[in-house]
Design a protein around this motif. Sequence first.
Motif, short mmCIF file in Angstrom:
data_model
loop_
_atom_site.label_atom_id
_atom_site.label_comp_id
_atom_site.label_asym_id
_atom_site.label_seq_id
_atom_site.Cartn_x
_atom_site.Cartn_y
_atom_site.Cartn_z
N VAL A 1 1.08 -1.35 -0.18
CA VAL A 1 0.01 0.21 -0.42
C VAL A 1 1.07 1.27 -0.11
O VAL A 1 1.53 1.85 0.97
N ASP A 2 1.23 1.87 -0.66
CA ASP A 2 2.27 2.97 -1.23
C ASP A 2 1.81 3.88 -0.67
O ASP A 2 2.79 4.76 -0.22
N ASP A 3 -0.01 4.47 -0.27
CA ASP A 3 0.05 5.57 -0.31
C ASP A 3 -0.41 5.45 1.71
O ASP A 3 -1.02 4.55 1.84
N PRO A 4 0.58 5.74 2.13
CA PRO A 4 1.11 5.86 4.10
C PRO A 4 -1.22 6.00 4.25
O PRO A 4 -1.39 6.02 5.07
N ASP A 5 -1.66 7.14 4.14
CA ASP A 5 -3.27 7.95 4.23
C ASP A 5 -3.99 7.02 4.32
O ASP A 5 -4.51 7.19 4.95
N MET A 6 -3.51 5.65 2.93
CA MET A 6 -4.39 5.14 2.25
C MET A 6 -4.27 3.58 3.79
O MET A 6 -5.13 3.22 4.35
N ALA A 7 -2.92 3.40 4.00
CA ALA A 7 -2.64 2.78 4.79
C ALA A 7 -4.01 2.77 5.92
O ALA A 7 -3.76 1.58 6.84
N GLN A 8 -2.94 4.03 6.44
CA GLN A 8 -4.27 4.53 8.01
C GLN A 8 -5.51 4.39 7.62
O GLN A 8 -5.77 3.31 8.90
N HIS A 9 -5.72 4.53 6.53
CA HIS A 9 -7.21 4.88 6.84
C HIS A 9 -7.74 3.03 7.06
O HIS A 9 -8.55 2.70 7.96
N LEU A 10 -7.07 2.75 6.49
CA LEU A 10 -7.35 1.03 5.97
C LEU A 10 -7.08 0.73 7.61
O LEU A 10 -7.99 -0.39 7.91
N SER A 11 -5.52 0.66 8.18
CA SER A 11 -5.94 0.08 9.20
C SER A 11 -7.21 0.26 10.33
O SER A 11 -7.66 -0.37 10.86
N GLU A 12 -7.26 1.63 10.59
CA GLU A 12 -8.92 2.19 11.52
C GLU A 12 -10.03 1.45 10.72
O GLU A 12 -10.76 1.55 12.07
N ASP A 13 -10.18 0.73 9.57
CA ASP A 13 -11.60 0.82 10.06
C ASP A 13 -11.66 -1.17 9.67
O ASP A 13 -12.52 -2.24 9.49
N GLY A 14 -9.91 -1.65 9.73
CA GLY A 14 -10.08 -2.93 10.39
C GLY A 14 -9.57 -3.92 9.27
O GLY A 14 -9.47 -4.76 9.61
N TRP A 15 -9.05 -2.90 8.29
CA TRP A 15 -8.05 -4.33 7.82
C TRP A 15 -6.95 -4.84 8.55
O TRP A 15 -6.54 -3.53 8.81
N ASN A 16 -6.25 -5.84 7.46
CA ASN A 16 -4.99 -5.73 8.36
C ASN A 16 -3.74 -5.44 7.71
O ASN A 16 -3.30 -6.21 7.21
N VAL A 17 -3.35 -4.52 8.02
CA VAL A 17 -2.39 -3.77 7.85
C VAL A 17 -1.12 -3.56 7.93
O VAL A 17 -1.37 -3.63 9.33
N HIS B 1 4.03 -0.14 4.18
CA HIS B 1 2.71 -1.40 5.01
C HIS B 1 2.27 -1.83 3.53
O HIS B 1 2.42 -2.15 2.41
N VAL B 2 1.67 -3.16 3.52
CA VAL B 2 1.82 -4.07 3.38
C VAL B 2 0.17 -4.67 3.34
O VAL B 2 -0.36 -4.76 5.02
N LEU B 3 -0.79 -5.52 3.03
CA LEU B 3 -2.00 -6.05 3.28
C LEU B 3 -1.75 -7.20 2.44
O LEU B 3 -1.49 -7.64 1.47
N ASP B 4 -2.69 -8.16 3.91
CA ASP B 4 -1.67 -9.50 3.13
C ASP B 4 -3.22 -10.46 2.28
O ASP B 4 -4.70 -9.46 3.09
N VAL B 5 -3.34 -11.10 1.93
CA VAL B 5 -4.51 -11.29 0.88
C VAL B 5 -4.64 -12.48 0.67
O VAL B 5 -3.77 -13.28 0.35
N SER B 6 -5.98 -13.08 0.87
CA SER B 6 -5.84 -14.72 0.53
C SER B 6 -6.61 -15.11 -0.19
O SER B 6 -7.60 -13.99 -1.07
N ILE B 7 -6.41 -16.15 -0.80
CA ILE B 7 -6.69 -16.57 -2.56
C ILE B 7 -7.82 -17.79 -1.84
O ILE B 7 -7.39 -18.93 -1.18
N ASN B 8 -9.37 -18.00 -2.26
CA ASN B 8 -9.90 -19.20 -1.70
C ASN B 8 -11.02 -18.99 -3.23
O ASN B 8 -11.62 -18.15 -3.13
N PHE B 9 -10.84 -21.17 -3.33
CA PHE B 9 -11.52 -20.72 -4.82
C PHE B 9 -12.85 -22.32 -3.54
O PHE B 9 -13.92 -22.21 -4.41
N ASN B 10 -13.46 -21.49 -2.90
CA ASN B 10 -14.89 -22.55 -2.63
C ASN B 10 -15.71 -21.25 -1.76
O ASN B 10 -17.01 -22.06 -1.89
#
Length: 152
Positions: A39-55, A69-78
């Motif tokens: 997540v290149d934008d620190p403001d976006m990273a902060q906003h996502l974190s405040e909303d509950g995303w695991n940044v 800042h990184v966001l872990d993403v899961s891939i699920n085919f179920n």
Amino acid sequence: MLNPENIYFENAEIIFKNFSGRPTKYQRQEGFRTFSVVVDDPDMAQHLSEDGWNVRILRPQNEGDAPKHVLDVSINFNFWKKPEIYMICDGHKTKLDEEDLDILDGADIITSDIVVRPRLWDDNGTTRIKAYLQELYVTIQQSRFAAKYADM
């Protein structure tokens, strides 16, 4: 945060690739396909974190560099809606299925466009958001010899 929206990353950097779902130092059980998007934008990273995303914040590798800042993403085919994953190489777009994803672990990724969808979960009374892949368009660098023998 009742209905968080999808997140769109354009020209994103993907790190910590585990498209094959192999066991790793941090995920010992086989079958968990994941990657992290920077997540290149620190403001976006902060906003996502405040909303509950695991940044997460990664320490800089070199002195003087800014943390990532990184966001872990899961891939699920179920799920009922399976992720749409496309590999672009030398102007050709190929749809990848669950069995094909491991090719991306060793690929030299130039850029990627990603749609991440939220999934709410309860963490001892606190609502958190887990990131799941909805769409991925990944452009990879074709090797010199692959281009040479592409017509065969």
